[in-house]
Design a protein around this motif. Sequence first.
Motif, PDB file in Angstrom:
ATOM      1  N   ARG A   1       0.835  -1.197   0.000  1.00  0.00           N
ATOM      2  CA  ARG A   1       0.000   0.000   0.000  1.00  0.00           C
ATOM      3  C   ARG A   1       0.873   1.252   0.000  1.00  0.00           C
ATOM      4  O   ARG A   1       2.064   1.189   0.300  1.00  0.00           O
ATOM      5  CB  ARG A   1      -0.946  -0.012   1.199  1.00  0.00           C
ATOM      6  CG  ARG A   1      -0.226  -0.014   2.518  1.00  0.00           C
ATOM      7  CD  ARG A   1      -1.206  -0.077   3.681  1.00  0.00           C
ATOM      8  NE  ARG A   1      -0.466  -0.091   4.927  1.00  0.00           N
ATOM      9  CZ  ARG A   1      -0.457  -1.075   5.794  1.00  0.00           C
ATOM     10  NH1 ARG A   1      -1.175  -2.147   5.565  1.00  0.00           N
ATOM     11  NH2 ARG A   1       0.253  -1.003   6.894  1.00  0.00           N
ATOM     12  N   ASP A   2       0.249   2.376  -0.303  1.00  0.00           N
ATOM     13  CA  ASP A   2       1.015   3.627  -0.435  1.00  0.00           C
ATOM     14  C   ASP A   2       1.129   4.416   0.862  1.00  0.00           C
ATOM     15  O   ASP A   2       1.592   5.546   0.864  1.00  0.00           O
ATOM     16  CB  ASP A   2       0.410   4.509  -1.532  1.00  0.00           C
ATOM     17  CG  ASP A   2      -0.963   5.047  -1.167  1.00  0.00           C
ATOM     18  OD1 ASP A   2      -1.506   4.706  -0.095  1.00  0.00           O
ATOM     19  OD2 ASP A   2      -1.501   5.821  -1.983  1.00  0.00           O
TER      20      ASP A   2
ATOM     21  N   VAL B   1       4.368  -0.180  -4.970  1.00  0.00           N
ATOM     22  CA  VAL B   1       2.989  -0.024  -4.521  1.00  0.00           C
ATOM     23  C   VAL B   1       2.068  -0.749  -5.500  1.00  0.00           C
ATOM     24  O   VAL B   1       2.204  -0.622  -6.712  1.00  0.00           O
ATOM     25  CB  VAL B   1       2.624   1.475  -4.411  1.00  0.00           C
ATOM     26  CG1 VAL B   1       1.134   1.652  -4.160  1.00  0.00           C
ATOM     27  CG2 VAL B   1       3.451   2.144  -3.318  1.00  0.00           C
TER      28      VAL B   1
END
Length: 151
Positions: free
Chosen positions: A50-51, A101
């Motif tokens: 995830r970012d 990501v």
Amino acid sequence: MARTHDPDGGPQDPIRLLAIRDTPLSVDEVFRAVGADVAGGTALFVGTVRDHDGRPEQVSGLSYSAHPSAEAELRRVAEKVAADFPVAAMAAVHRVGDLAVGDLAVVVAVSCPHRAEAFTACRRLIDDLKREVPIWKHQTFEDGAEEWVGA
């Protein structure tokens, strides 16, 4: 524990696929690995990069590394889950190396006679994998900061 049988009539190991890989993971491969005629429910978990990770800066990438004992520990964790639940089949694959990501980091699946058992066993498998298997995450952030997770 629910077990399927091999062509000779003996019990078959419910642990169908365990791996730590430096190549992209396949949800389809893991899902196919847990197919079993006795299974009424299959639960699948896919963990992606995830970012964000609770910081104001966004994650720009990460790298996973594993101790040489990681696959043996993964098997130990899987065997414990298989002993505690009526697992028909299970699979778990974790990625190591540099990931971006959106990349798949881990895919686990469990099939059981009933859906409730499959959900519970799958959650236990991923939770124990993350807690007990020596795989570490090194995150980098857009501002240049970095941190180790799980080390």
